[in-house]
Scaffold this active site. Structure first.
Site, short mmCIF file in Angstrom:
data_model
loop_
_atom_site.label_atom_id
_atom_site.label_comp_id
_atom_site.label_asym_id
_atom_site.label_seq_id
_atom_site.Cartn_x
_atom_site.Cartn_y
_atom_site.Cartn_z
N TRP A 1 0.95 -1.18 -0.01
CA TRP A 1 -0.07 0.22 -0.19
C TRP A 1 0.92 1.07 -0.33
O TRP A 1 0.31 2.37 0.02
CB TRP A 1 -1.07 -0.04 1.14
N ASP A 2 2.10 1.13 0.40
CA ASP A 2 3.15 2.27 0.20
C ASP A 2 2.93 3.13 -1.13
O ASP A 2 2.91 4.01 -1.32
CB ASP A 2 4.46 1.74 -0.08
N GLU B 1 1.18 -1.11 12.97
CA GLU B 1 1.40 -2.65 13.13
C GLU B 1 1.91 -3.31 14.54
O GLU B 1 1.91 -4.41 14.89
CB GLU B 1 2.24 -3.29 12.09
N LYS C 1 3.87 2.27 15.96
CA LYS C 1 4.93 2.10 14.99
C LYS C 1 5.13 3.34 14.06
O LYS C 1 6.18 3.90 13.69
CB LYS C 1 4.81 0.71 14.43
N GLN C 2 3.92 3.72 13.45
CA GLN C 2 3.91 4.56 12.55
C GLN C 2 2.57 5.36 12.53
O GLN C 2 1.58 4.59 13.12
CB GLN C 2 4.20 4.08 10.96
#
Lengths: 767, 767
Positions: free
Chosen positions: A358-359, A489, A601-602
């Site tokens: 999905w990047d 995640e 995480k992000q």
């Protein structure tokens, strides 16, 4: 930061001095690519020290049988592995019969690598004293042609420095190669034919299972080639072909050769005519010759830079960093081929496998939209349309019906490859990014044809998925989405991840909006698509019911949406208060500990605020940023860019600049201690966004480019160009002022800090 | 039910007729074991059809390197695999030089297997016509001695029926064996020595990595052995030893042999003296001889049955089922060796690996307490005490400190072996079962010495774990336990699993109660343990704080404790309303779909109601049973027994009987279509509980055995015995009445339907 041996330079990546410990890192950093093939910076000549060999062909993969400890229903049968392809770059060197091997030389002096990003070539030079005390100078330059994208060129030159010497150059092809990443030690390639003919050689091989046919080819030219008896100086085995070029070379005299090589594949040619296709490529190459090809390479890269360059004044490391990112993105994907996509490691390593995450939709499309013709972004969207059928099959494997589509977490051909249940089955928000990219493309380009021809079907498949995936909670009297993994995640199998619920609702509304728009404005397309997808009004009503009644976890106390149900039950210790010895937590903590911690995480909730910025006030953004960022460990390379953009929009330039630094030299300085495995290609697009959307504040508003220029106090100036609907606008920002210029002959209305302004091609607009 | 070829019989398991398709299932069902070794019912002679070879030695394992798709921090390095051990049972047969192979015979008649559970032997007989048209009759009987538990005995007899024939019997040993379950195709055994001497043979081998040394031995006896030249009729290779016994046999005459064999291991002998240890065992065996050994075997099993038998009158299949369960439990574990435990497949297969799960504490200990001397249960508890240090190390790997102990999900030597994060790291309720078993043992036996000598330390380690694992939720103002998997493994990474929270609180209170009791009544032990564990009063206060403020999810609407946070957000469709085509869901659904469904694999909240029955009213049990059972799919072999017991206590005998049927013939009728992989040993103890605790209503109340007898309407009568503190009480239940008798010379007070009554040895008490 883990290393700082790269010499700062505005246009080149440079390494000086030979250190066997950095060879594998440099093999990644000095990688070259042309969108169709790529090559790690492996030495041409033999090297017995630690090395990670990698030659890659875009789109050629191997379906490696899944390996798990404990099988779960629904896991895919295979993982699509990026394939190390046959070696075309090899040139072994013998000096007075001793094989040149930098790992074994008595001394290596003046070792230097340069990756010239402006002109698109890589050069390596050194002086080495062999065990037999002969000192030679070697200069090797190579590039992968942007014009002839099946072709690579190497000029390799040896000069004995301290005595006359017999020099043997042995250019070769080798299909007896291996993958480092393999589940079962399978053989990935089968060699079918090895041919030597004059100064040309060909190896035809095919991939096991996937049956990609590839001709790896070379042609050898040397000054003394006229009349040379290649045939009797050649050698072949079942997976190898070489030609010996041997000469007595006088001390101080240069013995050079040019090797033309590359791949012709069954993706682009008749699989039974690959050798003649290879000959055609070689004919074109030789007709032009080394110098002319190099000249064309410089021109081609000049064209890329003309559009994509970002200049930074007053900070050479920042300048080098951003250009490295832009260069690598262009080496990986040029947008010519709708079958290809942007692998997270590009052509620089094997790790992660697959080509598409999905990047692409979440991070890369904005870069390609702004720096290329809009066809390139359209190709990326077309790629997903072509995979729609597979996405429907993926959803069926998980029990969905009626044309619901779930795009894969990782893929090569549309089929899901990943096999952790918490990711594969549950990180379903990826489906939202596919629809968001359509929205983003539409907003940017105004090109409605993609929706009519392809996108609407994609949107319907995705809306169907979300409708089926949401379930009604009688307890909450709302629709809920249970058991998901969000962009963060570090949480698995949670209920009502706010980001997922939000994008699910958005996807349904977006689909319905365009069904209605098609019905009103493009009835023929509408009717065709409704028939093809068997979509009834009753079904649309059911979607609407779900979207209108979606549940969003919210904290009255903090006035923030909660990342998921129960988030506030955690021990809310901020990252600042976490002992440094515990970080990075993904290396220090067991998985359960990570999961029950509040650490992010992000960007997760903030990713939603990034995508759907206009849905929220600045105060809401600030409140959510202040709530979530302190728990964010940024242990994904995709994390700092979103935070940098948001910090900039909140006028927190120091914070924005700090986040920016973490992304732009991530690989050059090897922050994550893993650059030897390859580069982080997709996160490089995030770096570009940090400048253009972050510092430059670029958005599209009401069909106009909008800017809110800011500049870090560490910089004197920066500039970038964007292609907006075939008009190219350049913004230059200095401390205290911003100026806008336009190419072409039409005027363009833009917004600067919310005010509408007109830029004309002749005048510099300064604010 | 998947098969019904087993002939109903009160005391034997019988198969009649030869069917290659059931060979592997029968190999499991007719397995024999003696607690120290076990043997699948593989044919002695060669068989070329589908077969699953298995010989097992208790405690001997191989640490197979972990295989995963995606590594997570904290995963164990290896999985302890149950090892297929060298073959000692093999006897190849040649008739007129043709190798006997039932898969290739022209016909096989009168094939019959019998596992005589009363006497503890297994016999197989058949008539077969070979390709050469010779018809032979074969009768083979074997048993693993309960008295000499390193010894097995086989009597093998061949009779040519339609002509004279040359018959060659070739008994052999073979260490060139393999595991079906192996991660990396590793070699598990290394053979060190092969020795043939007269009519004896020995193969000394050792396991790779774990270095268990094993001598596999045999001695061959035949009527004609006197003066037979064994030496010149023997053969050996690097992993094989055989002896040929050849005779011309007249039509109708029997040629028979006896093979004594088995294992001497370095667990019980000096590893350098295993051959002499083997000779000692053989000497004892031969001195007694086949008939005497068989006689002793019958006596030994009679002793087991005397105590453990359950009779059922009026239902031969139910009788056969319960005896099969009791027989297998005794074949697996006899409680003589505190280093051993009860593997889920016993000695009948390789699957699941490891030897010890929480099954032992949750399901098996009641059976062993009631049917054996209490030392046996004490050995099972001692096993966990011996693993306390490893349990502390396991907890440390997950970040716990200060002596917190986490017992493993699966283990051989105390180290965790399993490697799914959602199980290994999160199914931590297993720790509670270890403490509960101490409570259960204490309640049953009144033996406080285990707590003083060992148990208190175990309880402290476990209390420390729960104290650290619970975290304070400022939102809930309670302690919460986040990120767990409960007994219902169809939910992963949930928050506040009621069962886990309840047992955590209970464990802390239980530990504190006994610290105080020790302090008051056993000061010396108390002080020693407090010093050894460095346990301060301040720490205990902190435990108490957690226990006193534990959060329990509860639904006001349904007046039930919720299985976990958010349980009511699911789509609450009962199993009855679920389409049958969707079941079993673990075969039909992807994992995410299972996770977000309300379906329960095995008792979870109800497991807590089973363990802590006295904490709740009958109405509460009924409400929870009615709430949860309709969502329970019973896809674990451990599920129906708990529900059967609870249904019985709620006077729902039809439901209780239905659940009972699902457990008692689970393997005989192969409900789960997997009996060929081995038997479900630990769930067999649950079947015993269904009768004793379910129908018999046995509990321990105020230090007295308490009964609430019920009987399914399908039965005429049933009876069982229990050993309560060295007094053996037998209850017989008929329709409308129950009677109690007592062995020995002391009287005993018991509760029957809540009323205190006195049973005396002389009189039958009838109610």
């Amino acid at each position: 930061m883990n290393q700082d041996y790269i010499v700062p330079n505005n246009w080149s990546i440079i390494e000086e001095g030979f250190d066997p410990d950095t060879v594998r890192a440099s093999e990644s950093l000095f990688s070259i690519g042309n969108g169709a093939m790529g090559q790690r910076a492996n030495f041409e000549e033999y090297y017995s020290g630690p090395t990670f060999q990698g030659s890659y062909i875009a789109g050629v993969y191997y379906p490696d049988k899944t390996r798990v400890g404990w099988w779960k229903n629904g896991y895919p049968e295979y993982f699509a592995k990026v394939l190390n392809a046959p070696n075309w770059i090899g040139i072994n060197v013998f000096v007075n019969d001793e094989k040149l091997d930098l790992f074994k030389c008595k001394s290596v002096e003046d070792f230097r690598r340069e990756l010239n990003m402006k002109e698109g070539w890589y050069e390596r030079s050194f002086r080495a004293t062999l065990q037999n005390d002969i000192e030679v100078k070697v200069v090797s330059r190579r590039f992968l042609s942007l014009d002839l994208d099946e072709l690579g060129v190497i000029r390799y030159a040896v000069t004995p420095l301290n005595s006359d010497a017999k020099v043997l150059l042995r250019p070769y092809l080798d299909s007896g190669i291996k993958n480092e990443d393999t589940n079962w030690e399978d053989k990935f390639w089968d060699t079918l034919d090895v041919k030597l003919q004059g100064n040309q050689a060909f190896i035809v091989s095919k991939t096991m299972k996937t049956d990609f046919y590839v001709s790896t080819f070379m042609q050898v030219e040397a000054g003394e080639c006229n009349g040379y008896d290649f045939e009797s100086n050649s050698f072949k085995s079942s997976t190898y072909a070489s030609i010996n070029l041997e000469r007595k070379v006088k001390k101080g005299e240069e013995f050079s050769m040019v090797k033309y090589g590359g791949y012709a594949t069954s993706m682009n040619h008749d699989k039974y005519k690959l050798i003649s296709a290879s000959r055609n490529i070689l004919d074109q190459a030789v007709t032009l010759g080394y110098e002319k090809l190099l000249e064309k390479q410089k021109q081609a890269w000049a064209g890329v830079w003309e559009m994509a360059d970002i200049t930074i004044d007053g900070d050479v490391k920042a300048q080098q960093g951003i250009r490295f990112n832009i260069f690598q993105l262009n080496q990986t994907y040029l947008g010519k081929d709708a079958r290809l996509n942007i692998g997270p490691k590009g052509f620089t390593g094997e790790k992660y496998g697959g080509s598409t995450y999905w990047d692409t939709e979440a991070y890369c499309i904005p870069f390609y939209m702004a720096t290329k013709d809009q066809k390139v972004a359209r190709n990326l969207l077309t790629y997903r349309y072509k995979h729609l059928e597979k996405a429907i099959e993926n959803a069926e494997k998980l029990g969905f019906t009626n044309g619901a589509a779930l795009y894969p977490m990782v893929t090569m051909n549309g089929e899901e490859c990943h096999n952790e249940w918490e990711i594969t089955f549950e990180e379903i928000h990826r489906n939202g990014a596919i629809a968001f990219a359509i929205y983003n493309y539409l907003r940017y380009t105004g090109d409605y044809s993609y929706v009519r021809e392809m996108g609407m079907e994609v949107m319907i498949g995705i809306a169907r998925f979300w409708h089926q995936r949401a379930t009604y909670s009688t307890a909450k009297k709302k629709y809920v989405i249970l058991g998901v993994t969000g962009p963060n995640e570090y949480e698995n199998n949670v209920n009502n991840n706010w980001y997922t619920n939000y994008i699910a609702k958005w996807c349904i509304n977006f689909a319905i909006e365009h069904i209605e728009k098609l019905k009103a404005e493009h009835t023929e397309d509408h009717d065709r698509i409704r028939e093809k997808t068997a979509l009834k009004d009753t079904e649309i009503s059911k979607w609407q019911e779900v979207a209108d009644n979606m549940f969003f976890p919210y904290s009255e106390e903090h006035k923030v949406y909660l990342q998921q149900d129960g988030f506030l039950d955690k021990e809310m210790v901020t990252v600042a208060d976490l002992d440094k010895s515990q970080r990075p937590i993904n290396q220090k903590w067991s998985w359960d500990r990570i999961l029950r911690s509040p650490y992010i995480k992000q960007a997760d909730t903030l990713q939603g605020f990034y995508f759907f910025e206009d849905d929220f006030t600045r105060e809401e953004l600030e409140r959510h940023f202040d709530f979530y960022e302190p728990f964010t460990v940024h242990e994904s390379s995709l994390s700092p860019c979103v935070h940098s953009i948001q910090a900039a929009s909140l006028d927190r330039m120091d914070q924005a600049y700090t986040f920016y630094l973490r992304t732009s030299r991530l690989d050059l300085d090897d922050y994550n201690k893993e650059v030897h495995e390859g580069l982080h290609i997709t996160s490089m697009a995030g770096t570009w966004m940090s400048i253009v959307e972050g510092f430059g504040g670029m958005r599209i508003k009401n069909g106009m480019p909008s800017f809110e220029p800011r500049i870090p106090k560490e910089w004197k100036a920066y500039s970038f160009k964007v292609n907006f609907r075939n008009q190219i606008i350049k913004m230059t920002v200095e401390q205290g002022q911003a100026s806008f210029s336009l190419e072409g002959d039409k005027e363009l209305d833009i917004l600067v800090n919310g005010k509408e302004m007109r830029v004309s091609p002749d005048n510099l607009l300064t604010v």
